[in-house]
Design an enzyme around this catalytic site. Structure first.
Site, mmCIF file in Angstrom:
data_model
loop_
_atom_site.group_PDB
_atom_site.id
_atom_site.type_symbol
_atom_site.label_atom_id
_atom_site.label_comp_id
_atom_site.label_asym_id
_atom_site.label_seq_id
_atom_site.Cartn_x
_atom_site.Cartn_y
_atom_site.Cartn_z
ATOM 1 N N GLY A 53 3.043 -11.042 -0.351
ATOM 2 C CA GLY A 53 2.726 -12.381 -0.860
ATOM 3 C C GLY A 53 2.474 -12.458 -2.362
ATOM 4 O O GLY A 53 2.975 -13.357 -3.041
ATOM 5 N N GLU B 231 0.964 0.771 5.677
ATOM 6 C CA GLU B 231 0.658 -0.656 5.779
ATOM 7 C C GLU B 231 -0.022 -0.936 7.124
ATOM 8 O O GLU B 231 0.669 -1.136 8.135
ATOM 9 C CB GLU B 231 1.940 -1.487 5.689
ATOM 10 C CG GLU B 231 2.674 -1.352 4.376
ATOM 11 C CD GLU B 231 3.498 -2.608 4.076
ATOM 12 O OE1 GLU B 231 3.278 -3.214 3.028
ATOM 13 O OE2 GLU B 231 4.346 -2.990 4.904
ATOM 14 N N HIS C 238 9.790 -1.700 8.467
ATOM 15 C CA HIS C 238 8.676 -2.613 8.193
ATOM 16 C C HIS C 238 8.113 -3.124 9.525
ATOM 17 O O HIS C 238 8.855 -3.361 10.473
ATOM 18 C CB HIS C 238 9.140 -3.785 7.315
ATOM 19 C CG HIS C 238 7.974 -4.599 6.835
ATOM 20 N ND1 HIS C 238 7.392 -5.572 7.617
ATOM 21 C CD2 HIS C 238 7.250 -4.545 5.692
ATOM 22 C CE1 HIS C 238 6.357 -6.084 6.952
ATOM 23 N NE2 HIS C 238 6.256 -5.477 5.793
HETATM 24 P P1 PGA Z 1 1.319 -8.747 2.049
HETATM 25 O O1 PGA Z 1 2.611 -8.025 2.693
HETATM 26 O O2 PGA Z 1 1.099 -8.135 0.697
HETATM 27 O O3 PGA Z 1 1.690 -10.200 1.989
HETATM 28 O O4 PGA Z 1 0.181 -8.468 2.974
HETATM 29 C C1 PGA Z 1 2.856 -6.670 2.503
HETATM 30 C C2 PGA Z 1 4.050 -6.242 3.318
HETATM 31 O O5 PGA Z 1 4.251 -6.752 4.423
HETATM 32 O O6 PGA Z 1 4.841 -5.393 2.864
#
Ligand code: PGA
Length: 235
Positions: free
Chosen positions: A217, A153, A85
């Protein structure tokens, strides 16, 4: 086929909040393709839910203070783990070589490999190159690809409320799929993660190339998470 939904709870929620969350969601979450990734200390509580669970990080079998190994995870009935991540890459200095070590040595577990470019790399039009580099090194000498899922991501989209345009998204995801086919001779599932919420899920869900979502989130808010699941389920 149905897209998968992964909920990355990160290091959020206190014990009381966890109990409240589980209580609120327990009879309502019924999509078999949801996997929740809670903080390790709460795993036992989340086992009360009838869904699959994963770890937010994992290591191969070794003795390292503070880490959780593949065998430990398996012994708790856990079949998924996120690896690489961007928060671990940026705050704990995990690099593609470390990530590769984990992936190479972990068998029979669903591995969610996170990749993505920074804002600066995006501005310099380096996205494709960065994604390929991350994939190439993280998956070096990984022969068994059947348990690998890639989560795209973009770092600039995590927790910011911003998402890529559909054009950018399709381009990045096809680059990833094509590159994996080139170097591994196989197809891979690619998820999108970064500010997925109840407002944007419809348009994201319409992108056929996306095989599912990694949600941060928004997975913490029961109602919103259930709404997202409903939309994806209906796909
Ligand atoms: P987010 O986080 O949906 O809060 O942007 C996604 C993640 O970091 O996996």
């Amino acid at each position: 086929m149905g897209k998968i939904i992964l909920g990355n709870m990160k290091s959020r929620m206190t014990y009381d909040e966890v109990i409240e969350y589980i209580d609120e969601i327990k009879d309502k979450i019924d999509y078999s393709k949801v996997v929740l990734f809670p903080s390790n200390i709460y795993i036992n509580e989340f086992k009360k839910l009838n869904i699959k669970l994963g770890l937010q990080n994992i290591i191969e079998d070794d003795i390292i203070t503070g880490e959780i190994t593949f065998s430990q995870a398996k012994s708790m009935g856990i079949d998924y783990a996120i690896v690489g991540h961007s928060e671990r890459r940026s705050k704990l200095y995990e690099d593609n070589v470390m990530i590769n070590e984990k992936i190479k040595n972990i068998k029979n577990m669903g591995i969610v490999l996170c990749i993505g470019e920074t804002q600066e790399e995006k501005t310099k039009l380096e996205t494709e190159e960065v994604l390929k580099r991350q994939i190439y090194t993280a998956l070096k000498d990984v022969d068994d690809m059947k348990n690998i899922i890639i989560a795209y991501e973009p770092i600039w989209a995590i927790g910011t409320g911003e998402i890529p345009s559909l054009y950018e998204l399709k381009k990045a995801i096809s680059t990833i799929k094509k590159f994996v086919r080139e170097i591994k001779n196989t197809n891979v599932k690619v998820l999108y993660g970064g500010s997925v919420n109840k407002e944007n899920i419809k348009e994201l869900n319409d992108v056929d190339l996306i095989d599912g979502f990694l949600i941060g989130g928004a997975c913490l808010k029961v109602q919103e998470f259930l709404e997202i699941i409903d939309i994806v389920k209906g796909n």
